[in-house]
Write a protein that holds these residues in place. Structure first.
Motif, PDB file in Angstrom:
ATOM      1  N   PHE A 139       0.838  -1.197   0.000  1.00  0.00           N
ATOM      2  CA  PHE A 139       0.000   0.000   0.000  1.00  0.00           C
ATOM      3  C   PHE A 139       0.874   1.247   0.000  1.00  0.00           C
ATOM      4  O   PHE A 139       1.888   1.299   0.694  1.00  0.00           O
ATOM      5  N   PRO A 140       0.464   2.256  -0.750  1.00  0.00           N
ATOM      6  CA  PRO A 140       1.167   3.524  -0.640  1.00  0.00           C
ATOM      7  C   PRO A 140       0.926   4.090   0.767  1.00  0.00           C
ATOM      8  O   PRO A 140      -0.223   4.381   1.130  1.00  0.00           O
ATOM      9  N   PHE A 147       1.477   6.832   2.550  1.00  0.00           N
ATOM     10  CA  PHE A 147       0.878   8.125   2.871  1.00  0.00           C
ATOM     11  C   PHE A 147      -0.619   8.124   2.560  1.00  0.00           C
ATOM     12  O   PHE A 147      -1.424   8.665   3.312  1.00  0.00           O
ATOM     13  N   PHE A 148      -0.969   7.476   1.472  1.00  0.00           N
ATOM     14  CA  PHE A 148      -2.376   7.374   1.102  1.00  0.00           C
ATOM     15  C   PHE A 148      -3.147   6.580   2.160  1.00  0.00           C
ATOM     16  O   PHE A 148      -4.258   6.953   2.564  1.00  0.00           O
ATOM     17  N   LEU A 188      -3.676   8.769   5.181  1.00  0.00           N
ATOM     18  CA  LEU A 188      -4.755   9.725   4.918  1.00  0.00           C
ATOM     19  C   LEU A 188      -6.115   9.056   5.016  1.00  0.00           C
ATOM     20  O   LEU A 188      -7.045   9.586   5.649  1.00  0.00           O
ATOM     21  N   THR A 189      -6.223   7.883   4.402  1.00  0.00           N
ATOM     22  CA  THR A 189      -7.507   7.194   4.394  1.00  0.00           C
ATOM     23  C   THR A 189      -7.959   6.864   5.815  1.00  0.00           C
ATOM     24  O   THR A 189      -9.087   7.171   6.207  1.00  0.00           O
ATOM     25  N   ALA A 193       3.327  17.072   6.665  1.00  0.00           N
ATOM     26  CA  ALA A 193       2.585  16.966   5.416  1.00  0.00           C
ATOM     27  C   ALA A 193       1.089  16.863   5.680  1.00  0.00           C
ATOM     28  O   ALA A 193       0.277  17.500   5.004  1.00  0.00           O
TER      29      ALA A 193
END
Ligand code: ATP
Ligand code: MG
Lengths: 335, 325, 330
Positions: free
Chosen positions: C174-175, C177-178, C181-182, C266
């Protein structure tokens, strides 16, 4: 060869299943079920009562939320495997259609980025390995660490002010990937226009990657230089350049190639923030906007697809191994 | 004719733990077509010695601090240590070939045998691809590798240890050098293969007429190969002589100790490691002032510890580094 | 055993000290920790110590007490029995100095003020608390999970290894950072959630490391000896295997702290950070975007703070890595 790839593909299945389980778990982690949450967001986007209701129904049907958990899970597996993620909550377009629009842009961005990172870091790593602990080695390592430590979003907004706002140097475009109306231009002008737009984002995406890869190359190269066959090559009377470039580099590249697979997800994740800042309509921005508007089908689709893509790229880099390392025979090696 | 005259060759490693005197004042001659064996226990500096002759000491930490290596071939006499890097490169592989202890790791795993041998030929002899290829095949035949045309397309991992060492020899001899330096070429091989390789080397020496510097710690091998013998201990040559002199009339207590513990030099002694003499070798970074062997020597006297030993204090007529030889 | 470990540690320290930049970085980090701990005493809108009407008090700990600006007003009218010590920076992170909105650096506001008249130095000082605590706690969580999973996989092998290795593989697909965020979108952004989420998405590297070290160490003599002498698994892992894995883990941890600080910044930058009233370096940058053209200091200052902190941790990590890895130094 084919049987090796097949075997690897089979080995990917448990991992793929795990990915699907996790995305499924994330949907169910959400407070309240997606359908209600969804209708809330629909209300806020000033939809009429009726359509909001129909969306709730649609969503419930999509996820089978009225069914028991195992059934829901099997449904989700089926959807993930067939890449059928339903429609977006926001504009009701099929999720896959939105992704097909965004993916090429992100891939373009990432492929150029990876290419530039490799083109710069690998020679740097080799160079510093050949003269370790020298002045150049130290300077390079500190400079690259500085790059690595500079937050990309900070650099991005500063570069935008310097190069893209009217205040200082008004040189480069700072939003999107194509100027307004440019799609009517001949193809080479479009290519120019896109490249022009991509300069700043690519700068922001690449510079942080140099440190890691050149460091990795250096370590790999240092390891190779200590090997006996390098001494043999020198004993043959080859020039130092030949020794390093022919006998060193090819061996050092083997572990570097496998890294490519692991770079992809990092770049996909990294591009959320850069795509957002530069308003580039790629996967990162699509994902971020979907997260902001709780557009579950899109979020799930992006998570699943990028995880699958990563798996594939790991497989690809393993296959690439074969090209550079004759010692690996596909029959003997297990995943 | 004297091919190589080494005088006072001294190589040191400058490490965090101090200066390692790996080779200390080595002096010897090598005649054309003859074999010099360098014997000594593990860690006494044999490999550093051979690498120094090729100027292949990793620098830093190592450095050849003094000495001269006079090399006398058709082009006349010159000191290898005074040559430019470029000139030295033309000597390596062309005039002096080298083979190493570990055939497993000494060949580059990602290139074919043919590529690696052909590379040396193309570099020093030039010629078209076809000529290079033909010569490669001839070399592989010469070292007794069957089906050379097929073998040259194979990678090192596809060959057995013995075959790899043959390929290494083919590579080192591909430009018909005047000198072959063999650093324990048979240590990693099993006994029968070892005998085959030794036979091969002797045969090739007869055929091509090169001189060999043969490094080993196997006295059986020495008995088979040597014209001259240099016995090395803790970085220094302690005794040098002809094979006859060393085996029949060893003067240095260390040499005597080595020989004494071997029952005979009849058949069957090949492959035996050097017999152990009680005691430990002093650290090369912290050598005593006097004789380094003093602590293990039966004949030791006070003088041995207090005074540096010159090359021939008892006037034996050859190098014997002992006060009481 | 203890002795051996001590000399190993002192050897690493000796090597580490050779990098002057890394030693400076250690001081930077130490200074940051001190600043973060002492933030209320350094930058505050209330006096540190006050005597009023014969009574001593420490207004910095009392949200209801008078602020410095209020005190200034009553100072003249009061009977003279009013005495207090100012903090060095007499502004809190949420003190709105409406007289100097968007002020560039001046004597009064050393690094200027933002669009609401809040002092940048003060925000910076208070923001360091968020950055550092997120960095340390998140990586603390990651390290604990990573060490436990790594030990289980490496020590027991077999099924445990199989499952944990698969889990690591899945996580790395899995990315990150994404994913962060999710999950934050679902559980809601708060400093606690940010720490936890960064922690549970960041353990795979450490787990891999520990697993690898474990496999390396497991075959060694002293572990065998411990097994033969009937020591319990937990004890063997803790006493004999973990110490060997500690050095590389430490390297990973210092790089990890840097990237966690970056991730928090970020997130705040994207508006996913801690609630807006608390200044974090990332959210300062986010707000600065509005005034990019006229308020250069608003962008430059918090960005530099993030950069310096991350750089310090990275330098420490790199020097540590060089110190434990003899191959790197030739
Ligand atoms: N690169 C180096 N750095 C520091 N010391 C070295 C280096 N290479 C060799 N030495 C030292 O030089 C000494 C001699 O080593 P050398 O390899 O020549 O021994 P040897 O006689 O060939 O032993 P063996 O029979 O095991 O091959 C050893 O004490 C070794 O520690
Ligand atoms: Mg040796």
């Amino acid at each position: 060869m084919a049987s090796y790839v097949l075997k690897r593909l089979l080995l990917m299945i448990p991992t793929l299943l795990g990915i699907i389980v996790i995305t499924f778990a994330v949907v169910h982690l959400a407070p309240g079920d997606p359908a209600t949450l969804m209708s809330q967001s629909a209300e806020s986007s000033s939809m009429n009562e009726g359509s909001a209701k129909s969306i709730v129904e649609e969503t419930k049907k999509l996820y089978g939320l009225d069914k028991p958990l195992p059934v829901q899970f099997l449904r989700w597996v089926q959807r993930a495997v067939t890449l059928d993620f339903g429609n977006s909550y926001r504009d009701h377009r099929p999720v896959m259609e939105k992704i097909w629009e965004a993916l090429p842009i992100t891939l373009l961005l990432n492929i150029i980025t990876i290419f530039i990172i490799y083109i710069i870091s690998v020679p740097l790593g080799i160079y510093t390995a050949v003269k370790p602990r020298g002045v150049a080695d130290r300077v390079v390592s500190v400079v690259l660490l500085v790059f690595y430590s500079l937050p990309s979003f900070w650099v991005a907004i500063m570069l935008m002010v310097i190069f893209g706002s009217g205040d200082y140097l008004n040189w480069l475009p700072i939003t999107g990937i194509l100027s307004h109306g440019a799609d009517k231009l001949p193809w080479y002008e479009i290519v120019m226009n896109i490249s022009w737009h991509l300069i700043l984002p690519i700068v922001c995406l690449t510079y942080g990657g140099f440190a890691f890869l050149s460091r990795f190359t250096r370590a790999s190269m240092l390891e190779v230089i200590r090997q006996d066959y390098i001494r043999t090559a020198r004993a043959k009377g080859l020039s130092e350049w030949r020794v390093i470039m022919k006998h060193g580099v090819r061996n050092a590249l083997i572990p570097i190639l496998t890294l490519m697979g692991t770079l992809l997800p990092a770049l996909l994740g990294g591009s959320v923030i850069i795509e957002q800042i530069f308003s580039i309509p790629g996967m990162g921005r699509l994902g971020f906007e979907s997260i902001l508007s709780r557009d579950y089908p899109v979020i799930m689709a992006i998570a699943t697809i990028s995880a699958m893509l990563t798996l594939v790229s790991i497989l690809l880099s393993d296959v690439m191994y074969k090209v550079v390392d004759p010692r690996i025979t596909f029959d003997k090696r297990e995943g | 004719m004297t091919l190589l005259q080494v005088r006072n060759l001294t190589t040191q490693f400058f490490t965090d733990e101090g200066v390692v005197k790996a080779v200390d004042g080595a002096t010897f001659n090598l005649d054309k077509g003859k074999t010099l064996c360098i014997v000594g226990e593990s860690g006494c500096g044999k490999s550093v010695m051979s690498l120094s002759l090729m100027r292949l000491i990793p620098e830093p930490p190592g450095r050849i601090v003094q000495g001269e290596i006079m090399f006398n071939d058709v082009q006349g006499e010159r000191d290898l240590l005074k040559l430019s890097n470029e000139e030295m490169r033309r000597i390596r592989g062309k005039r002096i070939g080298m083979i190493f202890q570990e055939p497993m790791t000494s060949l580059n795993p990602v290139y074919t045998i043919g590529n690696q041998i052909g590379e040396a030929i193309a570099l020093h002899e030039g010629g078209s691809n076809k000529q290079v290829k033909e010569r490669t095949i001839r070399m592989l035949e010469l070292v007794g590798i069957p089906a050379p045309e097929q073998r040259m397309r194979e990678y090192p991992h596809q060959l057995s240890g013995g075959m790899r060492q043959r390929a290494m020899i083919a590579m080192a001899l591909s430009c018909t050098p005047d000198i072959l330096i063999a650093d324990e070429p048979t240590t990693a091989l099993d006994v029968t293969i070892q005998a085959q390789i030794l036979d091969l080397m002797r045969e090739l020496q007869r055929e091509l007429g090169m001189a060999i510097i043969f490094v080993t710690h196997d006295l059986g091998v020495v008995a088979e190969m040597a014209d001259q013998i240099a016995v090395m201990y803790a970085g220094k040559f302690v005794e040098v002589g002809t094979a006859q002199q060393i085996f029949n009339d060893p003067k240095h207590p260390y040499t005597q100790g080595l020989l004494k513990s071997i029952p005979s030099f009849e058949k069957g002694t090949e492959g035996k490691r050097l017999p152990t003499i009680p005691g430990v070798v002093p650290s090369l970074s912290n050598l005593p002032m006097g004789c380094a062997f003093a602590d293990r020597c039966e004949k030791v006297k006070d003088r041995c510890r207090g005074e540096a030993v010159s090359e021939d204090p008892c006037n034996v007529g050859r190098l014997v580094r002992c006060f009481y030889a | 055993m203890v002795n051996e470990r001590q000399t190993y540690a002192s050897m690493i320290w000796r090597q580490f000290k050779k990098s002057r930049l890394a030693v400076v970085s250690l001081f930077v980090v130490a200074a940051l920790v001190v600043i973060a701990l002492l933030a209320p005493f350094i930058a505050n809108e209330r006096p540190i110590l006050m005597r009023h009407a014969g009574e001593w008090s420490m207004p910095i700990f009392d949200k209801a007490s008078l602020t410095l600006s209020e005190l200034d007003v009553i100072k003249d009218s009061s009977s003279g029995d009013l005495w207090f010590i100012n903090p060095p920076i007499p502004f809190g992170p949420t003190t709105y100095d409406l007289d100097s909105v968007l002020s560039p650096p001046t004597k009064k506001h050393l690094l200027g003020t933002d669009g609401d008249g809040r002092d940048i130095v003060s925000q910076l000082i208070w923001g360091s608390r968020i950055s550092l605590s997120v960095g340390v706690v998140a990586i603390g969580i990651a390290a604990i999970i990573g060490i436990i999973f790594g030990l289980l996989a490496g020590y027991f092998g077999g099924w445990a290894d199989m499952i944990i290795s698969r889990l690591i593989e899945i996580m790395t697909c899995f990315p990150t950072f994404f994913l962060i965020l999710t999950v934050l979108a679902f559980v809601g952004p708060s400093i606690f959630n940010i720490m936890v989420v960064i922690g549970i998405t960041g353990w795979t590297g450490i787990a891999r490391l520990v697993r690898g070290e474990c496999l390396k160490v497991r075959g060694r003599q002293f572990v065998h000896a411990a097994v033969v002498s009937g020591a319990r698994d937990g004890r063997i892992m803790w006493r004999h295997i973990l110490p060997h894995a500690l050095a590389p883990v430490l390297v990973s941890v210092s790089f990890g702290v840097a990237s966690a600080i970056l991730a928090e910044a970020a997130l705040s930058f994207l508006g996913f950070g801690v609630p807006a009233s608390t200044a974090s370096w990332g959210s300062m940058l986010s707000e600065a975007q509005e005034y990019m053209d006229i308020g250069w200091w608003l962008t430059l200052v918090p960005g530099s703070a993030i950069f310096v902190t991350i750089m310090a941790y990275n330098l420490i990590g790199e020097a540590l890595r060089d110190a434990i890895d003899p191959n790197m130094k030739t």
